[in-house]
Write a protein that holds these residues in place. Structure first.
Motif, PDB file in Angstrom:
ATOM      1  N   ASP A  28       0.765  -1.344   0.196  1.00  0.00           N
ATOM      2  CA  ASP A  28      -0.324   0.001  -0.031  1.00  0.00           C
ATOM      3  C   ASP A  28       0.659   1.249  -0.041  1.00  0.00           C
ATOM      4  O   ASP A  28       0.792   1.905  -0.617  1.00  0.00           O
ATOM      5  N   GLY A  29       2.041   1.292   1.115  1.00  0.00           N
ATOM      6  CA  GLY A  29       3.155   2.604   0.556  1.00  0.00           C
ATOM      7  C   GLY A  29       3.692   2.849  -0.018  1.00  0.00           C
ATOM      8  O   GLY A  29       3.883   3.436  -0.600  1.00  0.00           O
ATOM      9  N   LEU A  30       3.481   1.794  -1.246  1.00  0.00           N
ATOM     10  CA  LEU A  30       4.425   1.781  -2.037  1.00  0.00           C
ATOM     11  C   LEU A  30       3.755   2.021  -3.299  1.00  0.00           C
ATOM     12  O   LEU A  30       3.647   3.521  -4.530  1.00  0.00           O
ATOM     13  N   ARG A  31       2.517   1.554  -3.695  1.00  0.00           N
ATOM     14  CA  ARG A  31       1.623   2.055  -4.440  1.00  0.00           C
ATOM     15  C   ARG A  31       1.293   3.608  -3.914  1.00  0.00           C
ATOM     16  O   ARG A  31       1.137   4.630  -5.063  1.00  0.00           O
ATOM     17  N   ALA A  32       1.491   4.575  -3.485  1.00  0.00           N
ATOM     18  CA  ALA A  32       0.903   4.938  -2.976  1.00  0.00           C
ATOM     19  C   ALA A  32       1.961   5.664  -3.522  1.00  0.00           C
ATOM     20  O   ALA A  32       1.830   7.386  -3.738  1.00  0.00           O
ATOM     21  N   LEU A  33       3.583   5.581  -3.019  1.00  0.00           N
ATOM     22  CA  LEU A  33       4.505   6.775  -3.718  1.00  0.00           C
ATOM     23  C   LEU A  33       4.689   6.663  -4.628  1.00  0.00           C
ATOM     24  O   LEU A  33       5.232   7.922  -5.742  1.00  0.00           O
ATOM     25  N   LEU A  34       4.772   5.537  -5.507  1.00  0.00           N
ATOM     26  CA  LEU A  34       5.210   5.115  -6.892  1.00  0.00           C
ATOM     27  C   LEU A  34       4.094   6.218  -7.871  1.00  0.00           C
ATOM     28  O   LEU A  34       4.017   6.335  -9.143  1.00  0.00           O
ATOM     29  N   ALA A  35       2.891   6.235  -7.155  1.00  0.00           N
ATOM     30  CA  ALA A  35       1.763   7.251  -8.221  1.00  0.00           C
ATOM     31  C   ALA A  35       1.900   8.305  -8.412  1.00  0.00           C
ATOM     32  O   ALA A  35       1.811   8.519  -9.628  1.00  0.00           O
ATOM     33  N   ALA A  36       2.844   9.148  -7.828  1.00  0.00           N
ATOM     34  CA  ALA A  36       3.440   9.953  -8.462  1.00  0.00           C
ATOM     35  C   ALA A  36       5.128  10.460  -8.814  1.00  0.00           C
ATOM     36  O   ALA A  36       5.412  11.281  -8.642  1.00  0.00           O
ATOM     37  N   GLU A  37       5.642   9.165  -8.787  1.00  0.00           N
ATOM     38  CA  GLU A  37       6.595   9.067  -9.405  1.00  0.00           C
ATOM     39  C   GLU A  37       6.599   9.341 -11.202  1.00  0.00           C
ATOM     40  O   GLU A  37       5.817   8.247 -11.634  1.00  0.00           O
ATOM     41  N   PRO A  38       6.871  10.235 -11.770  1.00  0.00           N
ATOM     42  CA  PRO A  38       6.885   9.917 -13.057  1.00  0.00           C
ATOM     43  C   PRO A  38       7.951   8.692 -13.703  1.00  0.00           C
ATOM     44  O   PRO A  38       8.824   8.588 -13.020  1.00  0.00           O
ATOM     45  N   GLY A  39       7.466   8.305 -15.158  1.00  0.00           N
ATOM     46  CA  GLY A  39       8.184   7.507 -15.247  1.00  0.00           C
ATOM     47  C   GLY A  39       8.135   5.310 -14.927  1.00  0.00           C
ATOM     48  O   GLY A  39       8.635   5.072 -15.331  1.00  0.00           O
ATOM     49  N   ILE A  40       7.589   5.763 -14.035  1.00  0.00           N
ATOM     50  CA  ILE A  40       7.138   4.561 -13.987  1.00  0.00           C
ATOM     51  C   ILE A  40       5.593   4.066 -13.300  1.00  0.00           C
ATOM     52  O   ILE A  40       5.264   4.831 -12.534  1.00  0.00           O
ATOM     53  N   GLU A  41       5.950   3.349 -13.519  1.00  0.00           N
ATOM     54  CA  GLU A  41       3.905   2.615 -13.548  1.00  0.00           C
ATOM     55  C   GLU A  41       3.622   0.987 -12.853  1.00  0.00           C
ATOM     56  O   GLU A  41       3.882   0.664 -13.821  1.00  0.00           O
ATOM     57  N   LEU A  42       2.999   1.521 -11.509  1.00  0.00           N
ATOM     58  CA  LEU A  42       2.842  -0.195 -10.869  1.00  0.00           C
ATOM     59  C   LEU A  42       1.794  -0.986 -11.539  1.00  0.00           C
ATOM     60  O   LEU A  42       0.502   0.028 -11.601  1.00  0.00           O
ATOM     61  N   VAL A  43       2.261  -1.715 -12.356  1.00  0.00           N
ATOM     62  CA  VAL A  43       1.011  -2.572 -13.591  1.00  0.00           C
ATOM     63  C   VAL A  43       0.293  -4.007 -12.428  1.00  0.00           C
ATOM     64  O   VAL A  43      -0.257  -4.445 -12.718  1.00  0.00           O
ATOM     65  N   GLY A  44       1.253  -4.819 -11.086  1.00  0.00           N
ATOM     66  CA  GLY A  44       0.653  -5.428 -10.535  1.00  0.00           C
ATOM     67  C   GLY A  44       1.232  -5.287  -9.463  1.00  0.00           C
ATOM     68  O   GLY A  44       2.334  -4.895  -9.427  1.00  0.00           O
TER      69      GLY A  44
ATOM     70  N   ASN B 152      14.506  -0.272   4.431  1.00  0.00           N
ATOM     71  CA  ASN B 152      14.349   0.643   4.999  1.00  0.00           C
ATOM     72  C   ASN B 152      15.459   1.747   4.076  1.00  0.00           C
ATOM     73  O   ASN B 152      15.706   2.781   4.569  1.00  0.00           O
ATOM     74  N   ALA B 153      15.839   1.191   2.743  1.00  0.00           N
ATOM     75  CA  ALA B 153      16.541   3.163   1.495  1.00  0.00           C
ATOM     76  C   ALA B 153      15.272   3.863   2.108  1.00  0.00           C
ATOM     77  O   ALA B 153      14.565   3.596   1.905  1.00  0.00           O
ATOM     78  N   ALA B 154      16.227   5.149   1.378  1.00  0.00           N
ATOM     79  CA  ALA B 154      15.265   6.201   0.929  1.00  0.00           C
ATOM     80  C   ALA B 154      14.229   5.660  -0.146  1.00  0.00           C
ATOM     81  O   ALA B 154      14.893   4.959  -0.966  1.00  0.00           O
ATOM     82  N   PHE B 155      12.868   6.898  -0.186  1.00  0.00           N
ATOM     83  CA  PHE B 155      12.593   6.345  -1.600  1.00  0.00           C
ATOM     84  C   PHE B 155      13.334   6.928  -3.174  1.00  0.00           C
ATOM     85  O   PHE B 155      12.688   5.926  -3.865  1.00  0.00           O
ATOM     86  N   GLN B 156      13.564   7.170  -2.723  1.00  0.00           N
ATOM     87  CA  GLN B 156      15.206   8.450  -4.050  1.00  0.00           C
ATOM     88  C   GLN B 156      15.670   7.253  -4.431  1.00  0.00           C
ATOM     89  O   GLN B 156      16.058   6.905  -5.365  1.00  0.00           O
ATOM     90  N   GLU B 157      16.367   6.428  -3.318  1.00  0.00           N
ATOM     91  CA  GLU B 157      17.130   5.464  -3.598  1.00  0.00           C
ATOM     92  C   GLU B 157      16.508   3.973  -4.691  1.00  0.00           C
ATOM     93  O   GLU B 157      16.619   3.349  -5.035  1.00  0.00           O
ATOM     94  N   ILE B 158      15.541   4.110  -4.017  1.00  0.00           N
ATOM     95  CA  ILE B 158      14.331   1.902  -3.921  1.00  0.00           C
ATOM     96  C   ILE B 158      13.943   2.684  -6.037  1.00  0.00           C
ATOM     97  O   ILE B 158      14.138   2.042  -7.242  1.00  0.00           O
ATOM     98  N   THR B 159      13.233   4.391  -6.017  1.00  0.00           N
ATOM     99  CA  THR B 159      13.207   4.578  -7.484  1.00  0.00           C
ATOM    100  C   THR B 159      14.760   4.491  -8.132  1.00  0.00           C
ATOM    101  O   THR B 159      14.486   4.357 -10.043  1.00  0.00           O
ATOM    102  N   TYR B 160      15.748   4.775  -8.011  1.00  0.00           N
ATOM    103  CA  TYR B 160      16.672   5.065  -9.124  1.00  0.00           C
ATOM    104  C   TYR B 160      17.417   3.790  -9.104  1.00  0.00           C
ATOM    105  O   TYR B 160      17.822   2.787 -10.030  1.00  0.00           O
ATOM    106  N   ALA B 161      17.292   2.565  -7.465  1.00  0.00           N
ATOM    107  CA  ALA B 161      17.383   1.219  -7.626  1.00  0.00           C
ATOM    108  C   ALA B 161      16.910   0.512  -8.946  1.00  0.00           C
ATOM    109  O   ALA B 161      17.181  -0.246 -10.349  1.00  0.00           O
ATOM    110  N   ILE B 162      15.290   0.777  -9.538  1.00  0.00           N
ATOM    111  CA  ILE B 162      14.096   0.639 -10.519  1.00  0.00           C
ATOM    112  C   ILE B 162      14.800   1.174 -11.641  1.00  0.00           C
ATOM    113  O   ILE B 162      15.210   0.122 -12.506  1.00  0.00           O
ATOM    114  N   ARG B 163      15.509   2.469 -12.157  1.00  0.00           N
ATOM    115  CA  ARG B 163      15.646   2.020 -13.282  1.00  0.00           C
ATOM    116  C   ARG B 163      16.646   2.228 -13.736  1.00  0.00           C
ATOM    117  O   ARG B 163      16.673   1.640 -14.905  1.00  0.00           O
ATOM    118  N   THR B 164      17.684   1.586 -12.441  1.00  0.00           N
ATOM    119  CA  THR B 164      19.266   1.552 -12.981  1.00  0.00           C
ATOM    120  C   THR B 164      18.820  -0.438 -13.438  1.00  0.00           C
ATOM    121  O   THR B 164      19.175  -0.404 -14.086  1.00  0.00           O
TER     122      THR B 164
END
Length: 218
Positions: free
Chosen positions: A15-31, A105-117
């Protein structure tokens, strides 16, 4: 657009990741899936570029799931998102085919950077794991966090892990340890796995013997 899928049995985390990713450009949570088996079923009808996978899941754990993904959906890139920080788990997941490993426990910015990497086909290790592995490779211990205990017998257990180990040695169940430490049973199970991974003990009995021998507990 990066199509992301998440497999984790913690509904609150999803639930938490879904809410954070909803506002993250370039990443779509599809499932989302609560275990590896659900994930594989979902992927059969919903393609994804990056799969966020936990290590400790029921039905089909992260190791088995990642291995299956490599065989059935080799185009999907796996990024581990876990509480387990010992290099034993990191190396096993990378050997199974994961491209990256990041802690919960990583910052959300690091998680999204990891996703893009990982989406770009590059490997990623979160900064905490990378630094700890570097210190160990250099012959040192973990960083000087107040949460970390002094390494005993060559094994660096955190203060919380030592606390959990002592209660396990007293014969308490995971549920009883969780109640005593005011946390969840799942968190205690994760601590237990980390302790076993760090000590190399094959089971709880061997772990307790080793703990007494090394002086972790009296």
């Amino acid at each position: 657009m990066i199509r992301l899928m998440l497999a984790d049995d913690h509904a609150i985390l999803r639930d938490g990741l879904r809410a954070l990713l909803a506002a993250e450009p370039g990443i779509e949570l599809v499932g989302e899936a609560s275990n590896g088996a659900e994930l594989l079923t979902l992927l059969a009808s919903t393609p994804a570029d990056v799969i966020l996978v936990d290590v400790n899941m029921p039905v089909l754990d992260g190791f088995e799931t990642t291995t299956e993904l490599q065989q059935r959906f080799p185009e999907a890139k796996v990024l581990v998102l876990s509480m387990l920080d010992h290099e034993h788990y990191v190396l096993r997941m990378l050997q199974a085919g994961a491209l990256g490993y990041v802690l919960k426990n990583a910052a959300f910015q690091e998680i999204t950077y990891a996703i893009r990497t990982v989406a770009a086909g590059q490997r990623f290790l979160c900064s905490e794991i990378g630094l700890n592995m570097l210190y160990k490779a250099a012959g040192g211990g973990p960083t000087g966090s107040s949460e970390l205990a002094e390494p005993a017998g060559g094994v660096g257990l955190t203060a919380r892990e030592l606390e959990v180990l002592k209660l396990i040695a007293e014969g308490l169940t995971n549920s009883e340890v969780a109640d005593k430490l005011f946390t969840s049973k799942r968190t205690i199970e994760t601590h237990r796995q980390n302790i076993i991974g760090k000590t190399g003990a094959k089971n709880t009995a061997a772990l307790i013997k080793l703990a007494v021998r090394q002086g972790f507990i009296s």
